[in-house]
Enzyme design. Structure first.
Site, PDB file in Angstrom:
ATOM      1  CG  ASP A 126      14.732  89.764  -9.637  1.00  5.53           C
ATOM      2  OD1 ASP A 126      14.604  88.533  -9.815  1.00  5.53           O
ATOM      3  OD2 ASP A 126      15.796  90.369  -9.817  1.00  5.53           O
TER       4      ASP A 126
ATOM      5  CB  SER B 229      25.328  92.142  -9.890  1.00  9.35           C
ATOM      6  OG  SER B 229      25.300  91.134 -10.864  1.00  9.35           O
TER       7      SER B 229
ATOM      8  CE1 TYR C 270      26.130  86.932  -8.543  1.00 13.60           C
ATOM      9  CE2 TYR C 270      26.219  89.233  -7.876  1.00 13.60           C
ATOM     10  CZ  TYR C 270      25.749  88.249  -8.717  1.00 13.60           C
ATOM     11  OH  TYR C 270      24.881  88.574  -9.725  1.00 13.60           O
TER      12      TYR C 270
ATOM     13  CG  ASN D 283      18.045  90.225 -13.445  1.00 12.15           C
ATOM     14  OD1 ASN D 283      19.049  90.883 -13.275  1.00 12.15           O
ATOM     15  ND2 ASN D 283      17.078  90.159 -12.537  1.00 12.15           N
TER      16      ASN D 283
ATOM     17  NE  ARG E 130      16.646  86.529 -10.899  1.00  6.72           N
ATOM     18  CZ  ARG E 130      17.850  87.094 -10.876  1.00  6.72           C
ATOM     19  NH1 ARG E 130      18.895  86.506 -11.436  1.00  6.72           N
ATOM     20  NH2 ARG E 130      18.011  88.270 -10.289  1.00  6.72           N
TER      21      ARG E 130
ATOM     22  CD  GLU F 198      16.724  94.503 -11.168  1.00 13.58           C
ATOM     23  OE1 GLU F 198      17.605  94.213 -11.991  1.00 13.58           O
ATOM     24  OE2 GLU F 198      16.919  95.218 -10.164  1.00 13.58           O
TER      25      GLU F 198
ATOM     26  N   GLY G  55      22.342  85.408 -13.980  1.00 15.38           N
ATOM     27  CA  GLY G  55      23.502  84.607 -13.624  1.00 15.38           C
ATOM     28  C   GLY G  55      23.303  83.141 -13.974  1.00 15.38           C
TER      29      GLY G  55
ATOM     30  CD  GLU H 188      25.624  92.944 -13.716  1.00 13.89           C
ATOM     31  OE1 GLU H 188      25.107  91.890 -13.298  1.00 13.89           O
ATOM     32  OE2 GLU H 188      25.013  93.743 -14.445  1.00 13.89           O
TER      33      GLU H 188
END
Length: 307
Positions: free
Chosen positions: A257, A150, A216, A272, A255, A270, A276, A18
């Site tokens: 999800d 990602s 992205y 994070n 974060r 999951e 990002g 990443e």
């Protein structure tokens, strides 16, 4: 402001898969801090000797390293040893969130909803198992390298041939691969900041799932914030996000999800721990809806290191 924070190392880049995303995130964070008069300096562990941060007079660190070496507890362990305060979760919770299988095991143990799954070990996998695995996981599965982010190495498959091919691809990134029952429905994310849930975002893509290209590269991915849930649904989602975050011991920011299936049942995907942070990433989008500018957001995250 700069006197309060001292000399700040903004850690980004690194050596993970990443890296490119981290470079963009880190530059955005660095620019926002410098614009506010903070003595922030870019540090790339791929190039710079991070063991010398204390000797170089750094007072704290803003971690914007995505993936291995940045989200897995490695850099957190070094900074803890050097006695340099840093943003985000500690060594243990970072290591757990990086390992999707460990995260799911903890969620399952405390009764939080997550999709049915199996963990496949590279050296122990026999391709003849594929048919039984698909049957056990309801016929369609998501293939995920355990320690990647990602959406790198991920695939949706519904037959033996594609499963074995997807596993071979995923094994290039990790010796452990997570197989999850495919959840048909909508994807949401809840950003956490200083112990509170920010407004949820719903993501929509024409791809099979919210993959690397959708995240992205695509200009067609849709983001909804407000996300369209009613008050009761939002309370349920935020309660789940807080429970998921705290059950792993995460702190500061991050974060969580989710998927919501066609029966409106929530499933955790999951966490994070270093999401990002480009100005168009999900956490800044949620923060903007809550009234934070990008500069205010990065300042709030850095302020956590003063505690």
């Amino acid at each position: 402001m700069s006197l309060n924070f001292g000399k700040v190392a903004v850690l980004f880049g690194g050596t993970s898969a990443e890296r490119e995303v981290s470079l963009r995130s880190g530059q955005a964070v660095l620019s926002a801090l410098v614009a506010q008069g903070i003595n922030a300096i870019a540090i790339d562990p791929k190039i710079d000797d991070v063991t010398q941060l204390k000797a170089q007079g750094f007072d704290r660190a803003f971690i914007v390293l995505h993936g291995r070496g940045g989200e897995d507890g490695t850099i957190q362990g070094l900074l803890t040893y050097l006695q340099i305060p840093y943003t985000g979760s500690d060594v243990l919770s970072s290591a757990i969130t990086m390992d999707k299988s460990k995260t799911k095991q903890i969620w399952k143990s405390v009764g939080l909803p997550t999709a049915k799954y199996q963990i496949i070990i590279k050296n122990h996998y026999d391709p003849s198992q594929a048919k039984d695995i698909l049957k056990e996981l309801s016929g369609t599965v998501m293939v995920k390298p355990v320690n990647e982010g990602s959406s790198i190495g991920m695939a949706k498959v519904d037959n033996v041939e594609d499963l074995n091919k997807a596993l071979l691809d995923a094994f290039k990134f990790d010796k452990k691969v997570l197989l999850e029952t495919w959840i048909e429905g909508e994807e949401y994310t809840v950003s956490m900041l200083s112990g509170a849930a920010l407004p949820a975002i719903k993501m929509a893509t024409d791809n099979d799932f919210y993959d690397y290209q959708a995240k992205y590269q695509s200009t067609e991915t849709r983001y909804y914030c407000p996300c369209g849930l009613d008050d009761q649904e939002m309370q349920t989602l935020n309660k789940l996000a807080n429970a998921a975050f705290s059950s792993i011991g995460c702190q500061g920011w991050g974060r969580v999800d989710f998927m919501r299936d066609t029966n409106k049942q929530w499933f955790l995907l999951e966490i994070n721990s270093v999401p990002g942070m480009t100005e168009t990433s999900l956490v800044p989008k949620a923060a903007k809806q809550a009234g934070y500018s990008f500069e205010q957001l990065v300042l709030e995250i850095l302020t956590q290191t003063l505690a």
